[in-house]
Motif scaffolding. Structure first.
Motif, PDB file in Angstrom:
ATOM      1  N   ALA A  69       0.688  -1.414   0.200  1.00 25.06           N
ATOM      2  CA  ALA A  69       0.081   0.068  -0.128  1.00 25.06           C
ATOM      3  C   ALA A  69       0.817   1.214   0.037  1.00 25.06           C
ATOM      4  CB  ALA A  69      -0.674   0.290   1.389  1.00 25.06           C
ATOM      5  N   LEU A  70       2.116   1.385   0.777  1.00 20.69           N
ATOM      6  CA  LEU A  70       2.399   2.241   1.149  1.00 20.69           C
ATOM      7  C   LEU A  70       3.227   2.601  -0.564  1.00 20.69           C
ATOM      8  CD1 LEU A  70       3.753   5.024   2.233  1.00 20.69           C
ATOM      9  CD2 LEU A  70       5.852   3.265   3.555  1.00 20.69           C
ATOM     10  N   VAL A  71       4.241   1.316  -1.229  1.00 21.37           N
ATOM     11  CA  VAL A  71       4.596   1.604  -2.651  1.00 21.37           C
ATOM     12  C   VAL A  71       4.006   2.310  -3.463  1.00 21.37           C
ATOM     13  CG1 VAL A  71       5.591   0.372  -4.206  1.00 21.37           C
ATOM     14  CG2 VAL A  71       6.443  -0.167  -2.439  1.00 21.37           C
ATOM     15  N   ALA A  72       2.597   1.449  -3.038  1.00 17.81           N
ATOM     16  CA  ALA A  72       1.455   2.277  -4.232  1.00 17.81           C
ATOM     17  C   ALA A  72       1.332   3.536  -4.184  1.00 17.81           C
ATOM     18  CB  ALA A  72       0.169   1.104  -4.477  1.00 17.81           C
ATOM     19  N   ALA A  73       1.559   4.346  -3.354  1.00 20.14           N
ATOM     20  CA  ALA A  73       1.077   5.048  -2.907  1.00 20.14           C
ATOM     21  C   ALA A  73       1.920   6.611  -3.266  1.00 20.14           C
ATOM     22  CB  ALA A  73       0.600   5.811  -1.222  1.00 20.14           C
ATOM     23  N   LEU A  74       3.102   6.307  -2.824  1.00 17.04           N
ATOM     24  CA  LEU A  74       4.512   6.621  -3.104  1.00 17.04           C
ATOM     25  C   LEU A  74       5.253   6.790  -4.551  1.00 17.04           C
ATOM     26  CD1 LEU A  74       6.808   4.957  -0.956  1.00 17.04           C
ATOM     27  CD2 LEU A  74       5.923   7.344  -0.662  1.00 17.04           C
ATOM     28  N   GLN A  75       4.791   5.683  -5.948  1.00 18.52           N
ATOM     29  CA  GLN A  75       5.182   5.710  -7.065  1.00 18.52           C
ATOM     30  C   GLN A  75       5.055   6.837  -7.430  1.00 18.52           C
ATOM     31  OE1 GLN A  75       3.188   2.048  -8.099  1.00 18.52           O
ATOM     32  NE2 GLN A  75       5.426   0.721  -8.030  1.00 18.52           N
ATOM     33  N   SER A  76       3.177   7.595  -7.610  1.00 17.07           N
ATOM     34  CA  SER A  76       3.271   8.664  -8.351  1.00 17.07           C
ATOM     35  C   SER A  76       3.784  10.281  -8.144  1.00 17.07           C
ATOM     36  CB  SER A  76       1.499   9.127  -8.452  1.00 17.07           C
ATOM     37  OG  SER A  76       1.324  10.211  -9.977  1.00 17.07           O
ATOM     38  N   PRO A  77       4.009  10.785  -6.867  1.00 17.83           N
ATOM     39  CA  PRO A  77       4.101  11.712  -5.756  1.00 17.83           C
ATOM     40  C   PRO A  77       5.977  11.744  -6.058  1.00 17.83           C
ATOM     41  CG  PRO A  77       2.601  11.009  -4.938  1.00 17.83           C
ATOM     42  CD  PRO A  77       2.875   9.469  -5.731  1.00 17.83           C
ATOM     43  N   LEU A  78       6.825  10.381  -6.515  1.00 18.49           N
ATOM     44  CA  LEU A  78       8.115  10.559  -6.612  1.00 18.49           C
ATOM     45  C   LEU A  78       8.609  10.827  -7.468  1.00 18.49           C
ATOM     46  CD1 LEU A  78       9.470   7.984  -3.713  1.00 18.49           C
ATOM     47  CD2 LEU A  78       9.444  10.310  -3.459  1.00 18.49           C
ATOM     48  N   THR A  79       8.163  10.059  -8.612  1.00 20.54           N
ATOM     49  CA  THR A  79       7.869  10.178  -9.955  1.00 20.54           C
ATOM     50  C   THR A  79       7.816  11.879 -10.358  1.00 20.54           C
ATOM     51  OG1 THR A  79       7.921   8.204 -10.281  1.00 20.54           O
ATOM     52  CG2 THR A  79       7.366   9.900 -12.572  1.00 20.54           C
ATOM     53  N   GLU A  80       6.944  12.553  -9.585  1.00 20.55           N
ATOM     54  CA  GLU A  80       6.472  14.263  -9.618  1.00 20.55           C
ATOM     55  C   GLU A  80       7.958  14.697  -9.211  1.00 20.55           C
ATOM     56  OE1 GLU A  80       4.347  15.511 -11.514  1.00 20.55           O
ATOM     57  OE2 GLU A  80       2.873  14.658 -12.220  1.00 20.55           O
ATOM     58  N   ILE A  81       8.044  14.428  -8.348  1.00 21.00           N
ATOM     59  CA  ILE A  81       9.063  15.168  -7.487  1.00 21.00           C
ATOM     60  C   ILE A  81      10.970  15.029  -8.060  1.00 21.00           C
ATOM     61  CG2 ILE A  81      10.218  14.991  -5.341  1.00 21.00           C
ATOM     62  CD1 ILE A  81       7.894  14.685  -3.027  1.00 21.00           C
ATOM     63  N   GLY A  82      10.496  13.316  -8.351  1.00 19.73           N
ATOM     64  CA  GLY A  82      11.421  13.428  -9.389  1.00 19.73           C
ATOM     65  C   GLY A  82      12.072  14.278 -10.734  1.00 19.73           C
ATOM     66  N   GLY A  83      11.120  14.274 -11.842  1.00 21.22           N
ATOM     67  CA  GLY A  83      11.281  15.130 -12.676  1.00 21.22           C
ATOM     68  C   GLY A  83      11.505  16.953 -12.165  1.00 21.22           C
ATOM     69  N   ALA A  84      10.520  17.169 -11.514  1.00 19.60           N
ATOM     70  CA  ALA A  84      10.532  18.702 -11.040  1.00 19.60           C
ATOM     71  C   ALA A  84      12.293  18.786 -10.655  1.00 19.60           C
ATOM     72  CB  ALA A  84       9.811  18.666 -10.172  1.00 19.60           C
ATOM     73  N   LEU A  85      13.060  17.958  -9.984  1.00 20.52           N
ATOM     74  CA  LEU A  85      13.507  18.346  -9.544  1.00 20.52           C
ATOM     75  C   LEU A  85      15.242  18.370 -10.552  1.00 20.52           C
ATOM     76  CD1 LEU A  85      14.571  15.487  -6.019  1.00 20.52           C
ATOM     77  CD2 LEU A  85      14.770  18.629  -6.344  1.00 20.52           C
ATOM     78  N   GLU A  86      15.028  17.354 -11.283  1.00 15.49           N
ATOM     79  CA  GLU A  86      15.185  17.282 -12.886  1.00 15.49           C
ATOM     80  C   GLU A  86      15.665  19.178 -13.970  1.00 15.49           C
ATOM     81  OE1 GLU A  86      14.964  14.002 -15.629  1.00 15.49           O
ATOM     82  OE2 GLU A  86      15.746  12.763 -14.014  1.00 15.49           O
ATOM     83  N   THR A  87      14.251  19.033 -13.380  1.00 16.38           N
ATOM     84  CA  THR A  87      13.588  20.426 -14.210  1.00 16.38           C
ATOM     85  C   THR A  87      14.698  21.393 -13.236  1.00 16.38           C
ATOM     86  OG1 THR A  87      11.552  18.938 -14.899  1.00 16.38           O
ATOM     87  CG2 THR A  87      12.091  22.066 -14.605  1.00 16.38           C
ATOM     88  N   ALA A  88      14.078  21.146 -12.730  1.00 16.22           N
ATOM     89  CA  ALA A  88      15.933  22.673 -11.993  1.00 16.22           C
ATOM     90  C   ALA A  88      16.970  22.521 -11.584  1.00 16.22           C
ATOM     91  CB  ALA A  88      15.276  22.867 -10.535  1.00 16.22           C
TER      92      ALA A  88
END
Length: 304
Positions: free
Chosen positions: A63-82
């Protein structure tokens, strides 16, 4: 809560193996084990079940992994952009179906890596259908009809067309079918996506009405190249995308059949999830695909 532990949990969930997760994250196996134990202690619940031969997520862990996947992908993309600002760089992870010839033929990808030396590209070719976000891919390439509706899709090449074909040697021994329903009297060479799935049905159109034929598939495989080799060797009639058969039609190794029953359909798309901050490396690929499809046009418009 130490949020740095969460990517390690995702790596363990993906690899189902502590050593493989450690290799993926560039740390030691003991570091992964200790980090997961520390995360479990902080949460007060078991996340991973370990045995000497396997690793499985508990219900809480899944359940934790399922909840984490999308937010961490968004964060990773934002960090790469910055971090990268406007310079495309980093590791671009892609998946493509084995029949995506316009994408896999070479020139498109070769041109991209030549123009973007600071981007490394990893392409997994598979006909398995899965959630690209959950599996850590930046984008995928598939036929438009099988792409999820919540994805952004950019055309790669033009319309596609299935073609039926046989070798001159086969046609010297058998009369060529004049209608798709006559295929039931011929040995056919078919494609299946996976061993546990039924072979792909052959679809046709007559007078604007689609229909399919349950052909006599005497040979099936998940390898398109093997299908074509078998047809060239005279084993029967095969059915494959036009891009994969064209060179064999040109050389005369194969002869097209049932042409009037096989109209074009929407082809392949590069697809990826909707993100507020698209990483520059992915934006560079989207722009590259668009420039090849529409030379001379600006590739920087929003994906639709």
């Amino acid at each position: 809560m130490d949020l740095n532990l969460l990517p390690l949990l995702l790596a363990v969930a993906k690899e189902r193996n502590f050593r493989a997760a450690a290799d993926r994250m560039g740390v030691t196996r003991s570091a992964v084990s200790q980090s997961i134990r520390r995360l479990e202690d902080q949460l007060g619940t078991a996340l991973v079940l370990r045995t000497t031969r396997s690793v499985h997520l508990t219900e809480a862990g899944a359940a934790l992994v399922a909840a984490l996947q999308s937010p961490l992908t968004e964060i990773g993309g934002a960090l790469e952009t910055a971090q990268a600002r406007d310079v495309p760089r980093g590791h671009l992870k892609l998946t493509a179906t084995s029949i995506a010839e316009p994408f896999l033929s070479g020139p498109l990808l070769a041109g991209f890596v030549q123009n973007h030396p600071e981007i490394t590209v990893d392409v997994t070719v598979t006909d398995e259908e899965f959630d690209i976000v959950a599996h850590g891919f930046d984008a995928g390439v598939r036929l438009g009809e099988v792409i999820e509706k919540d994805m952004i899709a950019v055309p790669v090449g033009g319309d596609q067309r299935e073609r039926a074909a046989a070798s001159p040697a086969y046609l010297a021994r058998h009369d060529a079918p004049s209608h798709p329903r006559e295929l039931i009297d011929h040995p056919c060479i078919g494609w299946r996506r996976a061993p546990e799935l039924a072979p792909h049905r052959w679809e046709f159109v007559e007078n604007g009405q689609p229909f399919d034929v349950a052909v006599n598939q005497t040979f099936t495989t998940n390898d398109l190249r093997l299908m074509i080799r078998m047809a060239i060797a005279g084993a029967g009639i095969t059915f494959a995308p036009e891009d994969c058969l064209r060179e064999h039609f040109d050389t005369g190794a194969l002869v097209p059949l049932l042409e009037r029953f096989l109209p074009p359909f929407t082809g392949f798309f590069l697809y990826f999830p909707q993100r507020r901050n698209m990483a520059p490396k992915l934006r560079a690929l989207v722009d590259h695909v668009r420039r090849l499809r529409h030379p001379g046009k600006d590739g920087g418009s929003r994906a639709t």
